[in-house]
Structure formats: C-alpha cells, structure tokens
Design an enzyme around this catalytic site. Structure first.
Site, PDB file in Angstrom:
ATOM      1  N   HIS A   1       0.791  -1.273   0.257  1.00 28.46           N
ATOM      2  CA  HIS A   1       0.040   0.014  -0.038  1.00 28.46           C
ATOM      3  C   HIS A   1       0.955   1.251   0.079  1.00 28.46           C
ATOM      4  O   HIS A   1       0.796   1.970  -0.805  1.00 28.46           O
ATOM      5  CB  HIS A   1      -0.932  -0.010   1.452  1.00 28.46           C
ATOM      6  CG  HIS A   1      -1.713   0.915   1.345  1.00 28.46           C
ATOM      7  ND1 HIS A   1      -3.262   1.033   1.368  1.00 28.46           N
ATOM      8  CD2 HIS A   1      -1.536   2.475   1.668  1.00 28.46           C
ATOM      9  CE1 HIS A   1      -3.800   2.329   1.460  1.00 28.46           C
ATOM     10  NE2 HIS A   1      -2.779   3.007   1.478  1.00 28.46           N
ATOM     11  N   GLU A   2       1.789   1.392   0.985  1.00 26.83           N
ATOM     12  CA  GLU A   2       2.914   2.571   1.067  1.00 26.83           C
ATOM     13  C   GLU A   2       3.679   2.650  -0.140  1.00 26.83           C
ATOM     14  O   GLU A   2       3.961   3.650  -0.581  1.00 26.83           O
ATOM     15  CB  GLU A   2       3.638   2.327   2.363  1.00 26.83           C
ATOM     16  CG  GLU A   2       2.696   2.366   3.662  1.00 26.83           C
ATOM     17  CD  GLU A   2       1.530   3.200   3.474  1.00 26.83           C
ATOM     18  OE1 GLU A   2       1.661   4.531   3.241  1.00 26.83           O
ATOM     19  OE2 GLU A   2       0.357   2.970   4.409  1.00 26.83           O
TER      20      GLU A   2
ATOM     21  N   HIS B   1       2.026   4.357  -2.892  1.00 26.00           N
ATOM     22  CA  HIS B   1       1.925   5.956  -2.616  1.00 26.00           C
ATOM     23  C   HIS B   1       3.567   6.543  -2.955  1.00 26.00           C
ATOM     24  O   HIS B   1       3.446   7.591  -3.619  1.00 26.00           O
ATOM     25  CB  HIS B   1       1.701   6.188  -1.324  1.00 26.00           C
ATOM     26  CG  HIS B   1       0.524   6.159  -0.648  1.00 26.00           C
ATOM     27  ND1 HIS B   1      -0.588   6.349  -1.417  1.00 26.00           N
ATOM     28  CD2 HIS B   1      -0.128   5.683   0.486  1.00 26.00           C
ATOM     29  CE1 HIS B   1      -1.718   6.209  -0.752  1.00 26.00           C
ATOM     30  NE2 HIS B   1      -1.514   5.526   0.351  1.00 26.00           N
TER      31      HIS B   1
END
Length: 266
Positions: free
Chosen positions: A165-166, A169
């Site tokens: 997820h990160e 980003h």
C-alpha cells in the site's frame, strides 16, 4: 572472492537510450539483490514523533492498542524489520514495486534522507519500523519515506499488504506531480488512496470478511471507496467527511482503472 559485475556486450546497433535503460535496470536489480543491513531496533531509528509532522498518507487501522513495555516494543521492532527485509527479498509484489520505484528519479521536491543515513540503504527509499498510536498501521511521507507500525501487525501477510500500500504511494509521489505539497491536493490524495487500496490487497475478500464488511456485488469497489474516503477525511486540509466523499467520487472513475505500474489488479 567476489567478482566485479561484468559489463554487457552491446552491439553497434544498440542505441544510447537502450544502453542507458539497460544500465538503470541492472543497477536497480543489483541493489535489490544486496544483503540487508543488520536489524536496527534502537532509539536512533524509532522516532514516530516525526511522523506526526506534516501530511502523511496513512495505512489501515485494524489492530490493537500499542504496548508500552520496552521489551515488547523491542520484540515488535525485530519482528517488523525481519518481515520487512524478508518481503523486500521474497515478495513478488513488494519486489516489483521496489524495482519500479528505483527506476524513477526522486520528485523535484523530495527531501528524503541520503542512503547513508537511511534505515534501509539497500532499498530505494527509507522503510522504518516504529511504534504507532491506534489510528494508523503505516504511512508514507515524501520527507521520511515509509513507516511500518511495528505494534499493529497481525501477521507477515498483513505487513506485505501494508508495505505494498505505502509503496504505491511512493511510486505515485515520484510518477505524478500534485498541485502544491504532498497532501495539499485532495484530488491527488484521493487518487493515490484509491490506487493503493485497489492494488495492494487491502480490499481482497478475505481482509474485508475479517472486518465484517462484505457485499454480494462490487465488494472490491465498495471497500476502496470506503477506505479512500476515510483516509481523505483524515487529511487536515479536508473540511468534512462529506467533502472527502465528494472528492473520492469525483476521481474514482479515472483512478480506479489505473493499475500502473501493474498490467492489472494484483
């Protein structure tokens, strides 16, 4: 004895751009194959207070209250760093994202620490394990890199989902240029959250089942909308939950199908 890496044999027909691209791929893959540094579970690297400063893209919040026992925190840190290094070496989705991040130059406004002062000098950006409050399980900041909340993880798979997820980003921060600083542009925030929730595995049926959230139709889309809206609502620049929902709805149809750097949803 370690042998120096051999240089590839290019043909006269190979263009300079092809040679440069090949060298960039070779350097990134060589870096990912390097052994990780020793575990660093000491106060120098556990500074979660820094992560409360400025805009941070937060991960999910599905775990218990952080412990205050120093021995427990040290054990959590060792476990988190062990899983982080194992995943950066063995996880297909994590390795794929790390490779594609390493192929992009840092953004113009990036102020991440140099590799020599990073907790993960063998990776293209800092990935730090530290204790966190109950409101987050991970985060991304253009200034600090990725935070993994060592006391919030239920399993190695949970860490893999949070790290993926990160990393989405982190890829978005290098690939796209929002208006203003990271987090100021609510539409950009909503888009990267939609993409991270879609691509990381956060919204797979098994994870949603444990949260007691499931739908007979469009379960994945419903999860992505809900979690992206919660993340945007937590942005200090967002005035209300209604504004967060409106912004997510405005960009959803354009950001949901965007699976880059993947060919399709993992």
């Amino acid at each position: 004895m370690t042998r120096p890496p051999q240089q590839p044999d290019f043909s006269p027909a190979d263009s300079p751009s092809f040679r440069a691209s090949f060298e960039q791929w070779r350097r990134s893959l060589t870096a990912l194959a390097s052994p990780p540094p020793p575990l660093r579970c000491d106060p120098e690297y556990n500074q979660p207070a820094q992560w409360s400063d400025g805009p941070v893209m937060h991960g999910d919040t599905d775990a218990a209250t952080p412990p205050t026992d120093p021995k427990r925190e040290a054990a959590d840190c060792r476990r988190c760093e062990k899983w982080r290094d194992e995943l950066s070496r063995d996880s297909p989705i994590v390795r794929f994202l790390l490779t594609h991040i390493s192929l992009l130059p840092p953004s113009r406004n990036s102020t991440m620490p140099a590799p020599s002062s990073s907790p993960t000098p063998h990776l293209p950006l800092p990935i730090t394990c530290a204790p966190c409050p109950p409101t987050m399980a991970g985060g991304f900041s253009p200034e600090l890199g990725i935070l993994l909340c060592q006391n919030r993880f239920m399993s190695r798979k949970h860490v893999e989902d949070a790290l993926a997820h990160e990393l989405v980003h982190a890829w978005d921060e290098r690939r796209f240029e929002p208006r203003g600083k990271w987090g100021d542009d609510l539409r950009a925030h909503a888009c990267t959250e939609i993409r991270a929730e879609t691509l990381s595995g956060d919204c797979r049926f098994g994870r949603e089942f444990t949260r007691r959230n499931w739908h007979f139709a469009k379960q994945h889309q419903a999860c992505v909308r809900r979690r992206a809206t919660l993340s945007v609502a937590a942005n200090p620049n967002c005035k209300s939950p209604e504004e967060a929902q409106r912004v997510v709805n405005e960009v959803f149809e354009s950001c949901w199908p965007d699976t880059r750097p993947f060919d399709e949803i993992y």
